[in-house]
Design an enzyme around this catalytic site. Structure first.
Site, short mmCIF file in Angstrom:
data_model
loop_
_atom_site.label_atom_id
_atom_site.label_comp_id
_atom_site.label_asym_id
_atom_site.label_seq_id
_atom_site.Cartn_x
_atom_site.Cartn_y
_atom_site.Cartn_z
N LYS A 101 -24.59 2.05 -2.24
CA LYS A 101 -24.52 1.09 -3.34
C LYS A 101 -25.77 0.21 -3.36
O LYS A 101 -26.25 -0.19 -4.43
CB LYS A 101 -23.26 0.22 -3.20
CG LYS A 101 -21.96 0.97 -3.44
CD LYS A 101 -21.89 1.50 -4.87
CE LYS A 101 -20.55 2.12 -5.19
NZ LYS A 101 -20.45 2.61 -6.57
N THR A 137 -14.31 11.83 -18.11
CA THR A 137 -14.68 12.83 -17.13
C THR A 137 -13.74 12.73 -15.94
O THR A 137 -13.34 11.64 -15.54
CB THR A 137 -16.14 12.68 -16.63
OG1 THR A 137 -16.18 11.78 -15.52
CG2 THR A 137 -17.06 12.22 -17.74
N SER A 191 -22.18 -1.21 -8.92
CA SER A 191 -22.54 -1.48 -7.53
C SER A 191 -21.35 -2.13 -6.81
O SER A 191 -20.20 -1.94 -7.20
CB SER A 191 -23.79 -2.36 -7.47
OG SER A 191 -24.21 -2.54 -6.14
N TYR A 193 -21.40 4.35 2.51
CA TYR A 193 -20.90 3.87 1.21
C TYR A 193 -21.63 2.60 0.79
O TYR A 193 -22.18 2.52 -0.32
CB TYR A 193 -19.40 3.61 1.27
CG TYR A 193 -18.86 3.01 -0.01
CD1 TYR A 193 -18.66 3.81 -1.13
CD2 TYR A 193 -18.60 1.65 -0.11
CE1 TYR A 193 -18.19 3.27 -2.33
CE2 TYR A 193 -18.13 1.10 -1.30
CZ TYR A 193 -17.94 1.90 -2.40
OH TYR A 193 -17.49 1.35 -3.58
N LEU A 236 -10.44 1.66 -11.68
CA LEU A 236 -11.47 0.92 -12.40
C LEU A 236 -11.92 1.68 -13.63
O LEU A 236 -12.11 1.08 -14.70
CB LEU A 236 -12.67 0.66 -11.48
CG LEU A 236 -13.81 -0.13 -12.12
CD1 LEU A 236 -13.34 -1.52 -12.55
CD2 LEU A 236 -15.00 -0.24 -11.15
#
Length: 343
Positions: A202, A39, A174, A198, A16
């Site tokens: 979110k 990064t 999110s 997880y 992504l």
């Protein structure tokens, strides 16, 4: 030629994150000078990503790249990266907080089979069969998943807020799976006792956004957009799938889309639509930041569009205020610890 734009993309080497960079290159005119700051945790990954992006945008003359090595599981690393950016740039236009992850341990295959048979669309939209480790602690003595998905983003944004003020945009990522998150527990903000940290992390990201987006827009002129990429292929769970199960998952994605799910965008490039739209094309007066999730979606034929969803509730704002209060104290404690370590 306009003013140079600077975009920082955390986790840009992943599916992504890399797709966000590609879509950003496709959205911003080649006549606009652009710097993309990649990064990654490791130098090799950062260099590989920059080389791939150079090849992708080989026809752009006003494009430059930079990188910083960022480890979200280390507050010292985040602080060091913030200082590097503060020394190199006077303004950041777009910060994509894409990096993060989960502490997954595998798949409950019998449960997965039952869920798929019972409702294939729901099984690949709100799965309950992913196994996660409970209670993992980071080297900073924080809940590990909470740190990399929630607190790291908050700490990073606060540390570079002067670079973002005056029109910068922060894009939080999110997940559609927050619809099955547990109720916020003020006694377990760090999600150490959660059996699905997880998803719950979110959801906490959404609560954090509900608490700060409007205030930061008014006080600092920083637009913080909350987005999610729909459901697409990424590497976050790939190690637990083989070619056969990956193929089966993709088939279920297409089936879900065909029978009416707008969320199965499938490719990371389509998943990157909402984050890049929020950074470049959203108009705050028409597309407010406060309490709304802007999601990547597609129609049955795979044509992508941005779909606003989930308005923050009064309870979300209340819980977000509690969460931010806890994180502000963690920021103070973290900075004090870094000072001691540097002496």
């Amino acid at each position: 030629m306009g003013t140079r734009k600077v975009a920082v993309i955390t986790g840009a080497n992943g599916g992504l994150g890399y797709s966000i960079a590609c879509r950003l290159l496709d959205t911003i005119s080649p006549s606009v000078p652009l710097t993309i700051v990649v990064t990654a945790r490791y130098l090799r990954k950062a260099v590989e990503t920059i080389n791939r992006l150079r090849a992708y945008a080989s026809n752009r003359d006003l494009l430059s790249f930079d990188y910083v090595l960022l480890d979200l599981s280390s507050i010292s690393s985040i602080d060091e990266v913030a200082h590097q950016l503060l020394s190199r740039y006077t303004h950041i236009d777009y910060l994509f907080c894409n990096a993060g992850g989960g502490d997954f341990t595998g798949i409950d295959w019998p449960a997965a089979f039952i869920e798929v048979i019972s409702g294939p669309k729901n099984a690949v939209t709100h799965p309950h069969f992913k196994r996660e480790r409970i209670g993992r602690i980071s080297r900073d003595s924080l809940g590990w998943v909470f740190q990399i998905n929630v607190f790291a983003n908050y700490f990073f944004v606060k540390q570079i807020s002067t670079l973002l003020s005056g029109g910068g945009r922060v894009i939080l990522i999110s997940s559609i799976e927050t619809e099955i998150a547990h109720k916020f527990d003020p006694e377990d903000v760090q999600l150490i006792n959660s059996d699905q940290p997880y998803v719950d992390s979110k959801k906490e990201l959404e609560l954090m956004h509900a608490a700060i987006a409007e205030r930061w827009a008014e006080e600092l002129d920083v637009q913080i957009y909350l987005t999610h990429p729909g459901i697409c292929q990424t590497s976050i769970f790939a190690e637990y799938l083989n070619w056969f199960t990956t193929f089966g998952m993709l088939c279920l994605f297409y089936i879900a889309r065909w029978i009416g799910s707008p969320w199965h965008v499938i490719t990371p490039y389509k998943g990157a639509l909402a984050p890049v739209w929020a950074a470049v094309d959203a108009v705050p007066e028409a597309d407010p930041v406060d309490g709304i999730v802007y999601a990547s979606a597609t129609d049955r034929w795979g044509r992508p569009y941005v779909k606003p969803t989930h308005n923050a509730s009064t309870e979300d704002r209340k819980n977000g205020a509690i969460l931010v209060e806890v994180m502000d104290k963690l920021v103070e404690d973290s900075l004090e610890r870094i000072k001691v370590e540097d002496k």
